[in-house]
Enzyme design. Structure first.
Site, PDB file in Angstrom:
ATOM      1  N   HIS A   1      26.480  40.188  40.181  1.00  0.00           N
ATOM      2  CA  HIS A   1      27.910  40.402  40.026  1.00  0.00           C
ATOM      3  C   HIS A   1      28.431  41.506  39.123  1.00  0.00           C
ATOM      4  CE1 HIS A   1      27.664  37.610  36.416  1.00  0.00           C
ATOM      5  NE2 HIS A   1      28.332  38.537  35.970  1.00  0.00           N
TER       6      HIS A   1
ATOM      7  N   GLU B   1      33.227  38.530  39.288  1.00  0.00           N
ATOM      8  CA  GLU B   1      33.355  37.604  38.385  1.00  0.00           C
ATOM      9  C   GLU B   1      34.916  37.938  37.564  1.00  0.00           C
ATOM     10  OE1 GLU B   1      32.220  36.134  33.696  1.00  0.00           O
ATOM     11  OE2 GLU B   1      30.742  37.344  34.910  1.00  0.00           O
TER      12      GLU B   1
ATOM     13  N   ASN C   1      41.390  35.429  30.022  1.00  0.00           N
ATOM     14  CA  ASN C   1      41.499  35.004  28.782  1.00  0.00           C
ATOM     15  C   ASN C   1      42.944  34.307  28.621  1.00  0.00           C
ATOM     16  OD1 ASN C   1      39.160  35.823  26.954  1.00  0.00           O
ATOM     17  ND2 ASN C   1      39.905  38.023  28.001  1.00  0.00           N
TER      18      ASN C   1
ATOM     19  N   ARG D   1      38.624  55.481  30.973  1.00  0.00           N
ATOM     20  CA  ARG D   1      37.925  56.157  32.366  1.00  0.00           C
ATOM     21  C   ARG D   1      36.579  55.941  32.009  1.00  0.00           C
ATOM     22  NH1 ARG D   1      39.268  59.717  36.277  1.00  0.00           N
ATOM     23  NH2 ARG D   1      37.701  61.283  36.893  1.00  0.00           N
TER      24      ARG D   1
ATOM     25  N   HIS E   1      35.311  51.602  40.558  1.00  0.00           N
ATOM     26  CA  HIS E   1      35.899  50.456  41.814  1.00  0.00           C
ATOM     27  C   HIS E   1      34.837  49.659  42.204  1.00  0.00           C
ATOM     28  CE1 HIS E   1      34.549  54.002  44.084  1.00  0.00           C
ATOM     29  NE2 HIS E   1      34.078  53.099  44.718  1.00  0.00           N
TER      30      HIS E   1
ATOM     31  N   GLU F   1      37.736  49.883  46.948  1.00  0.00           N
ATOM     32  CA  GLU F   1      37.593  50.769  48.167  1.00  0.00           C
ATOM     33  C   GLU F   1      37.196  49.853  49.624  1.00  0.00           C
ATOM     34  OE1 GLU F   1      34.661  54.552  49.487  1.00  0.00           O
ATOM     35  OE2 GLU F   1      34.126  53.212  47.705  1.00  0.00           O
TER      36      GLU F   1
ATOM     37  N   GLU G   1      26.932  52.500  42.693  1.00  0.00           N
ATOM     38  CA  GLU G   1      27.200  53.748  42.833  1.00  0.00           C
ATOM     39  C   GLU G   1      27.441  54.352  41.515  1.00  0.00           C
ATOM     40  OE1 GLU G   1      30.739  56.588  44.856  1.00  0.00           O
ATOM     41  OE2 GLU G   1      30.854  54.275  45.057  1.00  0.00           O
TER      42      GLU G   1
ATOM     43  N   HIS H   1      31.292  44.037  32.633  1.00  0.00           N
ATOM     44  CA  HIS H   1      29.636  44.097  32.789  1.00  0.00           C
ATOM     45  C   HIS H   1      29.357  44.278  34.283  1.00  0.00           C
ATOM     46  CE1 HIS H   1      30.047  39.890  32.183  1.00  0.00           C
ATOM     47  NE2 HIS H   1      29.075  39.919  33.238  1.00  0.00           N
TER      48      HIS H   1
END
Length: 325
Positions: A12, A72, A76, A96, A100, A146, A237, A264
């Site tokens: 995930h 996931e 909070n 940055r 995506h 995307e 990617e 993550h």
């Protein structure tokens, strides 16, 4: 004690969300289902695991750790009522880094039209710019999703129907500073295979798609001799912008420092203890070892750009892996 890298899965990708009701609604509209929910009221956060689970899905009916391509959503408590709270989507400074997630769909034009008709906003429509074969829709927090065709060679213009049960959560994109170092890490340390490379020298960036060889959905051959990976799930990617590796002061944002957004990626393994022992022997940079803190069933590794990689037990392989001891 041993571990088989061929059994690993890119399980995930975690993103923080402001309002879980709106986010769950959006990803359900994309055809996903809530595969699992973990509530942590004492720590004031909940986790929602979204993924494809129709009879046509690659991981239909599997335990949530025995899948690829989940998203996931981390909520909070209280953010939904905070007018000042917003996430860093990863596509503008100072946050940055993460770029995506990506879904592949049966009929590209119909899928995009369905999203537009539902009132969802686009970062890029199919008709925008030169690239007419991809679009980017925005989720409720502004994260980019995307949209690509399951079969990029198939002409789907004029088809007005789309079946969300056939969709895939194809890949997660992160930007990386030093591509040679990062490719070596994900191949030699994490056990992934380089599935496809897309070089764009005119625009000074390259894309590298990695995945686990055991993942379902076999890459086919594209018309230009390259491979088609759109029918896969659980790909990573890597986007490399030329020259970043030469700038000592340059670094990408990992999503966990302020401003926060992406959290993550996660890999599930056949034997958690054995996998972590191997990572220890390879001298990885740890964010959290299994023995650190209260949670003894998860570990976090840092990749060369300090993105976090969670490592968890694939519960469907637990008994067989323990039989190797």
């Amino acid at each position: 004690m041993s571990t088989d890298l061929k059994s690993y899965k890119f399980n995930h990708s975690m993103i923080r969300v402001k309002d879980p009701k709106e986010s769950v609604k959006f990803y359900e509209f994309l055809g996903m289902k809530m595969i699992n929910k973990i509530e942590q009221p004492e720590a004031k956060f909940d986790l929602y695991f979204m993924g494809y689970d129709s009879p046509q899905a690659l991981s239909f009916g599997n335990h949530f750790t025995d899948r690829e391509g989940l998203i996931e959503l981390t909520h909070n408590y209280g953010t939904e009522n905070d007018p000042n709270y917003k996430v860093a989507t990863g596509n503008s400074d100072p946050g940055r880094g993460f770029g995506h997630t990506c879904i592949s769909v049966d009929n590209l034009q119909a899928a995009c039209q369905r999203l537009e008709d539902a009132g969802y906003k686009f970062q890029k429509k199919l008709s925008d710019g030169r690239m007419r074969h991809i679009a980017f829709v925005l989720d409720p927090d502004g994260y980019w999703v995307e949209i690509i065709g399951l079969n990029p060679l198939e002409k789907t213009e004029g088809i007005t129907t789309t079946d969300v049960g056939t969709y895939r959560m194809n890949h997660t994109m992160i930007r990386v500073k030093d591509i040679e170092k990062t490719l070596k890490f994900y191949q030699e340390i994490m056990g992934m295979t380089l599935m496809r490379t897309s070089e764009n020298p005119a625009n000074k960036f390259n894309l590298y798609f990695l995945g686990y060889p055991g993942g379902k959905g076999v890459p086919g051959e594209a018309a230009d001799g390259g491979s088609v990976t759109a029918d896969r799930e659980g790909l990573l990617e890597l986007t490399w912008n030329y020259g970043t590796e030469k700038d000592e002061s340059f670094k990408y944002h990992n999503g966990n420092d302020e401003p926060q957004g992406f959290g993550h990626i996660c890999v599930s393994v056949d034997d958690l203890d054995a996998a972590c022992k191997r990572f220890e022997d390879l001298k990885v940079n740890w964010k959290k070892r299994l023995t650190d803190g209260r949670m003894k069933n998860v570990a976090f590794i840092l990749d060369p750009d300090n993105y976090w990689i969670e490592v968890v037990q694939n519960e469907s392989l637990k008994e067989s892996s323990h039989g190797k001891l």
